[in-house]
Every structure is written in structure tokens, then in C-alpha cells.
Design a protein around this motif. Structure first.
Motif: not given
Length: 155
Positions: A104-107, A117-121
Motif C-alpha cells: 500500500s503506497l498510501e500506507q 513520496m506521495e506523487d509516486w506511481d
């Protein structure tokens, strides 16, 4: 430059030479450098930033009983051959679907996982994790078969 995770394959003799100061970690051959992926792997596999539970916590050993001390100005974490084999077997049993569910990128952003970073794919990041885990798994397979251990450190 950032904090890069490195794996050394070690014999019992090499471990003792490092501990005694005869050999510097900096003079040892790095078997695998996973660059800045170390904390992303740890978090994806265990849900923890640092102290993940074995056997998946052995993939990026960062705390607990694996800590052998500070040598050559590095905090070193040691896996014996049995622990390397346990980690390899756990990775071998982890399906791509299970790995995807753990990711989970958000987690990671919320937990401050380095260097996310938030802007990562998200899909691109997941594919990098898969590729790096494949490299670690291959190293652990070869190391388990050779009867050696692994030292992990962040440089």
C-alpha cells in the motif's frame, strides 16, 4: 546519495574477523545492494517500519536478535544459515497476489517509509519491490545452499 541497504554473504570466519576488527565491512564484497528499497521491502512484507516478525522479517533484518553490533562504523545485522533458509522459504511461499495485498503506497506515505513520496506511481513502485525481492530471494537461495550466513547493513 541516500541510505543504501547492502547484503554480504559471510562465513563464520569472516564474521569473527569483522567482530575482531581484522576485517572492515567496507573491504568486503557486497553481494547485493538494494539501494533505497530496504524500508519499502520491510514494510510491504511485515507491515512494520523496523521490527518485522520472522521469517519475513529476516528479509531485511533491522532489529532484535539479528543485531550484532557496530563494526566499521556500521550497525550490522546477522542472519545465520537457518534464518536465511527460513526467509527464503517464506518468500518462496508468498504468492504474487499475497504480496500485492500487502502493498500500500498510501500506507507507506502515512507511516513515513523512506524514501516514499506521495506523487509516486503505485504500480511502478510495486514492480520495483517485486524485482528487488526476486534479487534478494535469489541471493538467499544461493546463500542457504552454500551453508553461509548474511550480514545486512545500511550505508
Amino acid at each position: 546519495m541516500g541510505m543504501s541497504g547492502r547484503y554480504l554473504v559471510v562465513t563464520t570466519e569472516l564474521i569473527e574477523a569483522i567482530k575482531s576488527g581484522e576485517v572492515s565491512v567496507h573491504d568486503c564484497s557486497v553481494e547485493l545492494d538494494i539501494d533505497k528499497m530496504w524500508q519499502m521491502l520491510q514494510f510491504t512484507l511485515t507491515g512494520e517500519v523496523v521490527e518485522g516478525q520472522p521469517p519475513l522479517g529476516y528479509v531485511v533484518p533491522l532489529a532484535g536478535e539479528q543485531y550484532i553490533g557496530n563494526y566499521s562504523d556500521m550497525d550490522l545485522f546477522l542472519l545465520n544459515n537457518k534464518q536465511v533458509l527460513e526467509a527464503y522459504m517464506a518468500l518462496e511461499q508468498l504468492t504474487p497476489e499475497e504480496l500485492k495485498e500487502r502493498f500500500s503506497l498510501e500506507q507507506m506515505v502515512a507511516e513515513g517509509v523512506y524514501p516514499v513520496m506521495e506523487d509516486w506511481d503505485a504500480e511502478e513502485t510495486f514492480q520495483e519491490i517485486v524485482q528487488t525481492l526476486n534479487e534478494v530471494q535469489a541471493l538467499y537461495q544461493a546463500t542457504a545452499a552454500s551453508g553461509n550466513g548474511i550480514i545486512f547493513y545500511i550505508f
